[in-house]
Design an enzyme around this catalytic site. Sequence first.
Site, PDB file in Angstrom:
ATOM      1  N   ARG A  36     -46.002  -6.500  35.468  1.00  0.00           N
ATOM      2  CA  ARG A  36     -44.736  -6.441  34.726  1.00  0.00           C
ATOM      3  C   ARG A  36     -43.960  -7.752  34.774  1.00  0.00           C
ATOM      4  O   ARG A  36     -43.261  -8.088  33.825  1.00  0.00           O
ATOM      5  CB  ARG A  36     -43.870  -5.309  35.279  1.00  0.00           C
ATOM      6  CG  ARG A  36     -44.415  -3.969  34.845  1.00  0.00           C
ATOM      7  CD  ARG A  36     -43.552  -2.848  35.316  1.00  0.00           C
ATOM      8  NE  ARG A  36     -43.980  -1.608  34.697  1.00  0.00           N
ATOM      9  CZ  ARG A  36     -43.663  -0.406  35.124  1.00  0.00           C
ATOM     10  NH1 ARG A  36     -42.885  -0.276  36.191  1.00  0.00           N
ATOM     11  NH2 ARG A  36     -44.092   0.662  34.503  1.00  0.00           N
ATOM     12  N   LYS A 198     -49.565  18.045  31.291  1.00  0.00           N
ATOM     13  CA  LYS A 198     -48.733  19.152  30.815  1.00  0.00           C
ATOM     14  C   LYS A 198     -48.498  19.194  29.309  1.00  0.00           C
ATOM     15  O   LYS A 198     -48.231  18.194  28.680  1.00  0.00           O
ATOM     16  CB  LYS A 198     -47.368  19.066  31.505  1.00  0.00           C
ATOM     17  CG  LYS A 198     -47.453  19.289  33.007  1.00  0.00           C
ATOM     18  CD  LYS A 198     -46.154  19.806  33.555  1.00  0.00           C
ATOM     19  CE  LYS A 198     -45.335  18.698  34.082  1.00  0.00           C
ATOM     20  NZ  LYS A 198     -43.981  18.846  34.326  1.00  0.00           N
ATOM     21  N   GLY A 349     -48.022   4.542  31.151  1.00  0.00           N
ATOM     22  CA  GLY A 349     -48.312   5.399  32.292  1.00  0.00           C
ATOM     23  C   GLY A 349     -49.793   5.481  32.605  1.00  0.00           C
ATOM     24  O   GLY A 349     -50.493   4.469  32.663  1.00  0.00           O
ATOM     25  N   GLY A 372     -42.545   7.195  29.340  1.00  0.00           N
ATOM     26  CA  GLY A 372     -41.512   8.099  28.821  1.00  0.00           C
ATOM     27  C   GLY A 372     -40.920   7.571  27.523  1.00  0.00           C
ATOM     28  O   GLY A 372     -40.702   8.325  26.572  1.00  0.00           O
TER      29      GLY A 372
HETATM   30  P1  AMP Z   1     -49.625  12.794  32.289  1.00  0.00           P
HETATM   31  O1  AMP Z   1     -48.728  12.094  33.260  1.00  0.00           O
HETATM   32  O2  AMP Z   1     -49.034  14.001  31.682  1.00  0.00           O
HETATM   33  O3  AMP Z   1     -50.227  11.841  31.276  1.00  0.00           O
HETATM   34  O4  AMP Z   1     -50.815  13.372  33.148  1.00  0.00           O
HETATM   35  C1  AMP Z   1     -51.720  12.572  33.815  1.00  0.00           C
HETATM   36  C2  AMP Z   1     -52.374  13.380  34.874  1.00  0.00           C
HETATM   37  O5  AMP Z   1     -53.045  14.476  34.295  1.00  0.00           O
HETATM   38  C3  AMP Z   1     -53.403  12.606  35.652  1.00  0.00           C
HETATM   39  O6  AMP Z   1     -52.961  12.451  36.969  1.00  0.00           O
HETATM   40  C4  AMP Z   1     -54.641  13.484  35.575  1.00  0.00           C
HETATM   41  O7  AMP Z   1     -55.298  13.613  36.809  1.00  0.00           O
HETATM   42  C5  AMP Z   1     -54.092  14.830  35.154  1.00  0.00           C
HETATM   43  N1  AMP Z   1     -55.106  15.643  34.496  1.00  0.00           N
HETATM   44  C6  AMP Z   1     -55.906  15.285  33.483  1.00  0.00           C
HETATM   45  N2  AMP Z   1     -56.763  16.268  33.182  1.00  0.00           N
HETATM   46  C7  AMP Z   1     -56.529  17.283  34.027  1.00  0.00           C
HETATM   47  C8  AMP Z   1     -57.110  18.552  34.224  1.00  0.00           C
HETATM   48  N3  AMP Z   1     -58.134  18.986  33.483  1.00  0.00           N
HETATM   49  N4  AMP Z   1     -56.599  19.331  35.199  1.00  0.00           N
HETATM   50  C9  AMP Z   1     -55.566  18.906  35.955  1.00  0.00           C
HETATM   51  N5  AMP Z   1     -54.982  17.701  35.828  1.00  0.00           N
HETATM   52  C10 AMP Z   1     -55.455  16.896  34.866  1.00  0.00           C
END
Ligand code: AMP
Length: 392
Positions: A36, A198, A349, A372
């Site tokens: 960064r 999520k 991210g 975000g």
């Molecule tokens: P996000 O911050 O919403 O982009 O989520 C990223 C996180 O989602 C990472 O740490 C991944 O390990 C997790 N992730 C991806 N696929 C899965 C899955 N099938 N089950 C649980 N966690 C997951």
Amino acid sequence: MNKLSIGDLDLNGKRVLMRVDFNVPLANGRVADDTRIAAALDSIRYVLDNGGSVVLMSHLGRPKGKVDVELRLDPVAGRLEELLDCPVMKLNDCTGPGVEPAAEALRPGGVLLLENLRFHPEEEEGDEGFAKKLASLGDLYVDDAFGTCHRAHASVAVVPRLMDKAAAGFLLQKEIEYLGKAIADPEKPYAAILGGAKVSDKILVIENLLKKVDAVIIGGGMAYTFLKAQGKPIGTSKLEADRVDVAKDLLAKAQAAGVDILLPIDHVVAEKFEPDATSRVVDDIPNGWIALDIGPRTIELFSDKLKDTRTVIWNGPMGVFEMPAFAKGTEAIAKVLANSDATTIIGGGDTAAAVNQLGLADKMSHISTGGGASLEFLEGKELPGIAALSDK
Ligand code: AMP
């Protein structure tokens, strides 16, 4: 772009108050990853090369409105000095006695770094009085911290409104250009790939993108709430039970809009959520097993869909890529995008981390510096930090 950018400013003899994102990881009092800091160098050097001086301001971590000695910006100042190859004067506060005189004493070519903005609760509160004190430190304002543009914080959304001219730095300008085009005028066919943990984080993005894209590809943990909505077995995979109806609704809206939604058709399932858990590839997730990555047929399905696209936005890994056994889906999609002629935009991210980890960063058209912030941009929201910049 209808906002002023750094290239539009007359910088000669001017003191530029620049909001940067020096929120870097520290380890043992040193900067553990200087990406960064390096990313801000272009804008900083541009000001110095054009006869100006800079007063830099950033936050670091979450000190919650109090001084936290662990979160002082001294290690950042040290690293910045090395990278810029010129002296950086670091202050122990961002307002108060000593700060204004130091700013006033800056000569062209000088670099001043203020202390962590978030040592003051007024920063996150967007306090006008605090913003006025910051604004008095420069003649012009430049924002190069896209990662905080979705926050109505003092240094981001209030200071620029108090200054004569407020412009986007080179980093922010690139974010606005790429993300702005993806929202307003994307080249088609256009696909969005969404993954990560999520559904709830991405509902508004999907809703907004359904009006623009030709296909939405869904993988990662969020896919299982959609599969549940379709009545498919998901074992113990990630489920947001209170979002199943939303997922159903999004599937119906996509159909009505003529947008393809692609979901995983096979999976790498494991006995438990552990790096060396027993795993196998299945079409239907058995009871008691958890899906941690997309399977090979899904990789093929997704890759095939991406073949003819002209614009692709990707936010969220396809599986638990932090564990090598479940990283193949994310890797495969990253490689498809790296080899594609399409405009490829990577949300910040985890997706950016995955692409960096694979050494494919320079093969993408744009990697957003704000997780975000890029999501809110893609939701179609006006970001306070961008809205506050001067119009051209
Ligand atoms: P996000 O911050 O919403 O982009 O989520 C990223 C996180 O989602 C990472 O740490 C991944 O390990 C997790 N992730 C991806 N696929 C899965 C899955 N099938 N089950 C649980 N966690 C997951």
